[in-house]
Design a protein around this motif. Structure first.
Motif: not given
Length: 421
Positions: A187-200
């Motif tokens: 069960e997912l309680i809390k989550s956070r993300k940071n993603t940057d695929y641009s230009r990679l």
């Protein structure tokens, strides 16, 4: 022989750009805990000790050091008079009073010297027999109650040495009894993300399975993902040099596929407690010499003009014992892939890492709800699931595994690099 692709699946697809999701870090003003940062090292050569266990005695509060030996432990104020127990495979257990802990503390562990007696050497002359006996112990040595586990999960994707995607989550694992064939629920309680695929790159790589991938490294519960009854005869088992954990002698069993077997199988080490025959930990990899077959085990979808294959895979799982019963405590998965575009001179190298640590658990024999909005399924891709679960204030209350670099600093570094290019 069963296909092992469900242990961890990589999902690839083409895209142009994925925008950033900003992460804020905040902590409640009134905190019911004290945060301690430190490092665990070898007492002689001062080298950092990765994957050392830190557990507050007589509690379920725990954490694990990262690859640089660093840790963050959030200690409840009610545990100020307790003792912190530090242990690692091959080292003597150490106890430190909570009241003596200070920020930046360096905890030194002594290497354990193990000498086997003739009786211990002669007990199991056949390594395969020992492994089979260990696998039979799941009903007697491991927790057979329904357990509600709180776990911290981190998922990182790097292009060469640059972070491209970082996701974190706090999940609750509805762990079914080890003597049951019922699968665990998450069960997912809390989550956070940071993603940057641009230009990679124009390739986006995603892990399908998320926390389930790490949960399935639990060899005792999910033996079929690595050692099916049919597969046992395809491996060679041999004894390595014995070691110690928590002052107990531990058998080390090496395993690898037989030379005449071409299908990709696993190779590595099993660490087995000599007194109980419980599996205390395991470290293993997939044989990726056959590029085509090993690629089929991981790749679900990719562009036609791209060849993708794994160059290195690493799996690790640790178990912990409490009240005389063993249970899953931590696992780490690291996968390196090479991406070749047809007609292009240079290739790309990606490393995908996921780790999950149990930070707390309790016996809970209530029924797990089948339909819930925040239930994760084995087909879930975490970075797509996290929207709506990001809550900055929430992250102050959980023990985390300190990464090599924080999410914020890693993304800032990527953004600076993008501006330069």
């Amino acid at each position: 022989m069963k296909n092992k692709s469900h242990l961890l699946t990589l999902f690839l697809f083409c895209l142009s750009i994925i925008g950033n999701v900003n992460i804020l870090s905040a902590q409640s003003e009134a905190t019911p805990f004290t945060e301690i940062k430190g490092k665990v090292v070898d007492s002689k050569n001062k080298s950092p000790l990765a994957f050392a266990d830190l557990v507050i005695n007589n509690s379920n509060v725990s954490t694990i050091t990262n690859s640089d030996g660093e840790f963050i432990l959030k200690i409840p104020n009610t545990s100020s008079k307790d003792v912190l127990v530090i242990s690692r495979l091959g080292y003597e257990k150490k106890e430190v009073s909570i009241s003596s802990l200070t920020n930046g503390i360096k905890i030194k562990l002594e290497q354990a010297i193990t000498q086997l007696s003739e009786v211990e050497i002669d007990t199991y002359k056949n390594a395969k027999t020992l492994v089979l006996e260990t696998l039979k112990k799941k009903s007697s040595l491991y927790n057979n109650d329904k357990t509600l586990m709180t776990a911290f999960y981190r998922e990182t994707i790097k292009k060469r040495r640059r972070n491209a995607s970082l996701s974190e989550a706090v999940v609750q694992i509805h762990k079914s009894p080890y003597n049951s064939y019922k699968r665990d629920g998450i069960e997912l309680i809390k989550s956070r993300k940071n993603t940057d695929y641009s230009r990679l790159d124009t390739i986006a790589m995603k892990l399908q399975g998320g926390p389930f991938s790490n949960l399935y490294t639990d060899i005792i519960k999910y033996r079929e993902f690595i050692f099916t009854a049919e597969d046992m005869d395809l491996y060679n088992f041999s004894f390595g040099e014995a070691t110690q954990i928590n002052n107990n002698m531990v058998y080390v069993v090496n395993f690898k596929q037989k030379e005449n077997i071409t299908t990709p199988l696993y190779f590595g080490k099993l660490f087995i407690d000599s007194k109980t025959l419980a599996l205390t930990s395991a470290a293993y990899s997939l044989n990726v010499e056959n590029k085509e077959l090993s690629s089929q085990m991981y790749i679900r979808k990719k562009p036609r003009k791209v060849d993708v294959y794994p160059t290195e895979t690493k799996y690790m799982v640790n178990y912990r014992t409490q009240n005389g019963k063993w249970h899953y405590a931590y696992s780490n998965i690291s996968l390196t892939f090479k991406v070749n575009w047809k007609g292009k001179l240079f290739n790309s190298v990606y490393t995908l890492n996921s780790e999950m640590a149990i930070t707390d658990w309790e016996i809970n024999n209530t029924k797990f709800a089948k339909v819930k909005e925040n239930i994760i399924r084995p087909t879930t891709i975490l970075i797509d699931k996290t929207s709506g679960f990001s809550d900055p204030e929430f992250w102050g209350e959980y023990n985390i595994i300190e990464p090599e670099k924080s999410i914020e600093s890693a993304i800032k570094k990527i953004q600076k690099q993008l501006k330069r290019t």
